[in-house]
Design an enzyme around this catalytic site. Structure first.
Site, PDB file in Angstrom:
ATOM      1  N   ARG A  78       0.882  -1.266  -0.162  1.00  0.00           N
ATOM      2  CA  ARG A  78      -0.060   0.214  -0.171  1.00  0.00           C
ATOM      3  C   ARG A  78       0.792   1.300   0.067  1.00  0.00           C
ATOM      4  NH1 ARG A  78      -4.369  -3.229   3.245  1.00  0.00           N
ATOM      5  NH2 ARG A  78      -3.260  -3.093   4.846  1.00  0.00           N
TER       6      ARG A  78
ATOM      7  N   ALA B  27     -20.773  -1.504  -4.453  1.00  0.00           N
ATOM      8  CA  ALA B  27     -20.793  -2.838  -4.310  1.00  0.00           C
ATOM      9  C   ALA B  27     -21.390  -3.677  -5.558  1.00  0.00           C
ATOM     10  CB  ALA B  27     -22.121  -3.148  -3.304  1.00  0.00           C
TER      11      ALA B  27
ATOM     12  N   CYS C 220      -2.850 -14.269  -3.567  1.00  0.00           N
ATOM     13  CA  CYS C 220      -2.454 -14.642  -2.014  1.00  0.00           C
ATOM     14  C   CYS C 220      -2.778 -16.211  -1.907  1.00  0.00           C
ATOM     15  CB  CYS C 220      -3.276 -13.723  -1.074  1.00  0.00           C
ATOM     16  SG  CYS C 220      -5.085 -14.020  -1.051  1.00  0.00           S
TER      17      CYS C 220
HETATM   18  N1  SAH Z   1      -7.402  -5.637  -0.946  1.00  0.00           N
HETATM   19  C1  SAH Z   1      -7.898  -5.831   0.279  1.00  0.00           C
HETATM   20  C2  SAH Z   1      -8.240  -7.116   0.781  1.00  0.00           C
HETATM   21  C3  SAH Z   1      -8.832  -8.007  -0.154  1.00  0.00           C
HETATM   22  S1  SAH Z   1      -9.916  -9.209   0.224  1.00  0.00           S
HETATM   23  C4  SAH Z   1      -7.127  -4.999   1.460  1.00  0.00           C
HETATM   24  O1  SAH Z   1      -6.091  -4.787   1.283  1.00  0.00           O
HETATM   25  O2  SAH Z   1      -7.563  -5.181   2.538  1.00  0.00           O
HETATM   26  C5  SAH Z   1     -10.813  -9.860  -1.010  1.00  0.00           C
HETATM   27  C6  SAH Z   1     -12.124  -9.258  -0.977  1.00  0.00           C
HETATM   28  O3  SAH Z   1     -12.609  -9.486  -2.338  1.00  0.00           O
HETATM   29  C7  SAH Z   1     -13.110  -9.703  -0.067  1.00  0.00           C
HETATM   30  O4  SAH Z   1     -13.491  -8.166   0.521  1.00  0.00           O
HETATM   31  C8  SAH Z   1     -14.456 -10.053  -0.832  1.00  0.00           C
HETATM   32  O5  SAH Z   1     -15.541  -9.584  -0.560  1.00  0.00           O
HETATM   33  C9  SAH Z   1     -14.144  -9.459  -2.275  1.00  0.00           C
HETATM   34  N2  SAH Z   1     -14.709 -10.288  -3.351  1.00  0.00           N
HETATM   35  C10 SAH Z   1     -14.566 -11.500  -3.506  1.00  0.00           C
HETATM   36  N3  SAH Z   1     -15.195 -12.196  -4.768  1.00  0.00           N
HETATM   37  C11 SAH Z   1     -15.371 -10.772  -5.339  1.00  0.00           C
HETATM   38  C12 SAH Z   1     -15.951 -10.720  -6.729  1.00  0.00           C
HETATM   39  N4  SAH Z   1     -16.044 -11.624  -7.278  1.00  0.00           N
HETATM   40  N5  SAH Z   1     -16.042  -9.240  -7.226  1.00  0.00           N
HETATM   41  C13 SAH Z   1     -15.683  -8.260  -6.188  1.00  0.00           C
HETATM   42  N6  SAH Z   1     -15.276  -8.385  -5.064  1.00  0.00           N
HETATM   43  C14 SAH Z   1     -15.113  -9.749  -4.339  1.00  0.00           C
END
Ligand code: SAH
Length: 395
Positions: free
Chosen positions: A213, A278, A339
């Protein structure tokens, strides 16, 4: 102390001699008495020599080694390992800092404590057991942690409902096992975040992206940023501080969108540069205009939780990255991550390379990213390397 004993098969004790911390179930010849999950066991090699002490559990990983020397596993043992973990965090400069009180104190095998994760958010420790043995030791661990941290520690939140194999008899629980938190706000590199340890994913925050970040912040000036899979909006808040022109955050979970909005407000109230959606990531990228963004972050959840899901996962990474390559503005920068532990660095790079070729873009690798130093990798346990990322310049 008297621990139950496990004998290994001939030829199956090699990895322990190389200090790998796992004993697979197929390596066990027999045990001297009936084993219960979470038992601390003594492991003997095929020649009957002591090889290690660890937590026993039913499953493919049968023993997680805690010590390669014979000793008691008691509160003073935990204290010694916790202290070693804290010393590492101090020496790398993430603990006891004025502008940062968010860090991982214990990273499982990386800290010779397989099955245990502890993240620090100010005075609150969020403790997570990934093995039955650590679950059973939780109160002893809590006592050792309290002793080590002293008055700096105000609360321990134990969060293991989703990380343990479900067994009614275990009594896994989420809740405070010491104190209560005065605030749910923690600080990372001078930025503030609400941490939802009660209901959030992992321990409430993705501590492992801190360094990445920071790097993103340096690339944000004047850019139009798209933060896909934003969750709590870590990357978005850094991009705003870095001077981004606009930041759009996308997550399929409405709760995540609430969180990112709350975190942006906490740092940059009334900032009109930010908007959250969303929406499903694939759908959003299909519908967004070409050239709308020149800095895109793709940080999806683990596409492959197990080795057998690998092929589909790689396809998923290619598809996702191809969409970004198709749409990113010329001269744009892509931060792309995986990840999934089951996907290695080369496989991920190949998936992204395939995506770039599909979109027929000229692409340069600027940085190769990984997990930060407070998520160390035990050199004898290469499986501990899970986070990988690429920063790409897209011509
Ligand atoms: N980048 C974030 C962590 C990501 S975790 C950070 O730095 O904190 C992964 C996220 O992807 C979760 O919040 C989950 O709700 C979202 N997610 C999972 N499948 C998804 C999809 N098909 N489209 C959009 N978001 C999704």
């Amino acid at each position: 102390m008297n621990y139950k004993t496990i004998y290994l098969r001939r030829g199956k004790d090699e990895s322990l001699k190389r200090f790998h911390p796992w004993v697979f179930s197929g390596a066990i010849e027999h045990a001297d008495e009936a084993l219960d999950e979470g038992d601390i066991v003594r492991v003997l090699d095929a020649g009957g020599q002591f090889a290690g002490l660890g937590h026993y559990q039913i499953g493919s990983i049968a023993v997680r080694i805690l010590s390669f020397t014979e000793r008691d596993i008691d509160e003073s043992f935990w204290l010694e390992l916790l202290q070693a973990a804290l010393d590492v965090r101090r020496s790398i400069g993430v603990a006891d800092r004025k502008d940062n009180n968010t860090y991982r104190l214990v990273h499982g095998e990386g800290d010779n404590l397989p099955g245990l994760v502890i993240d620090m958010y100010g005075g609150t420790a969020v403790m997570q057991a990934h093995s039955v043995g650590m679950h059973l030791c939780r109160m002893q661990l809590a006592e050792a942690l309290k002793k080590m941290m002293g008055p700096r520690l105000t609360a321990i939140y134990y969060k293991s409902e989703t990380t343990l194999p479900y067994k009614a008899s275990l009594g896994q629980e989420n809740g405070f096992i010491f104190g209560t938190s005065e605030t749910d706000v923690a600080q990372e590199n001078g930025l503030l975040f609400h941490i939802d340890w009660l209901k959030g994913q992992k321990t409430g925050f993705f501590v492992d992206q801190r360094d990445n970040r920071s790097l993103l912040e340096h690339y944000s000036m004047g850019r139009d940023v798209l933060n896909m899979f934003c969750y709590t909006g870590g990357f978005s808040v850094y991009a705003l501080r870095g001077g981004a022109r606009k930041v759009h955050s996308v997550d399929s979970s409405a709760k995540a969108v609430e969180l990112v909005n709350a975190n942006v407000s906490l740092n940059f109230p009334e900032d009109e540069r930010h908007q959250a959606f969303a929406e499903d990531a694939f759908k959003f990228m299909d519908q967004m205009g070409k050239d709308a963004y020149d800095l895109i972050i793709l940080d999806p959840p683990a596409f492959a939780k197990h080795k057998d899901a690998l092929k589909n996962a790689l396809r998923g990474y290619t598809k996702l990255n191809a969409k970004a390559f198709e749409k990113i503005r010329p001269g744009g920068i892509l931060f792309t991550f995986s990840c999934s532990q089951a996907v290695n660095k080369d496989q991920f790079r190949l998936a992204v390379f395939t995506a770039a070729a599909m979109a027929r873009r000229r692409v340069r690798i600027l940085h190769q990213l990984h997990q930060p130093a407070d998520h160390p990798i035990n050199i004898y346990h290469p499986e501990g390397e899970y986070l990988k990322g690429l920063v790409l310049y897209v011509e």
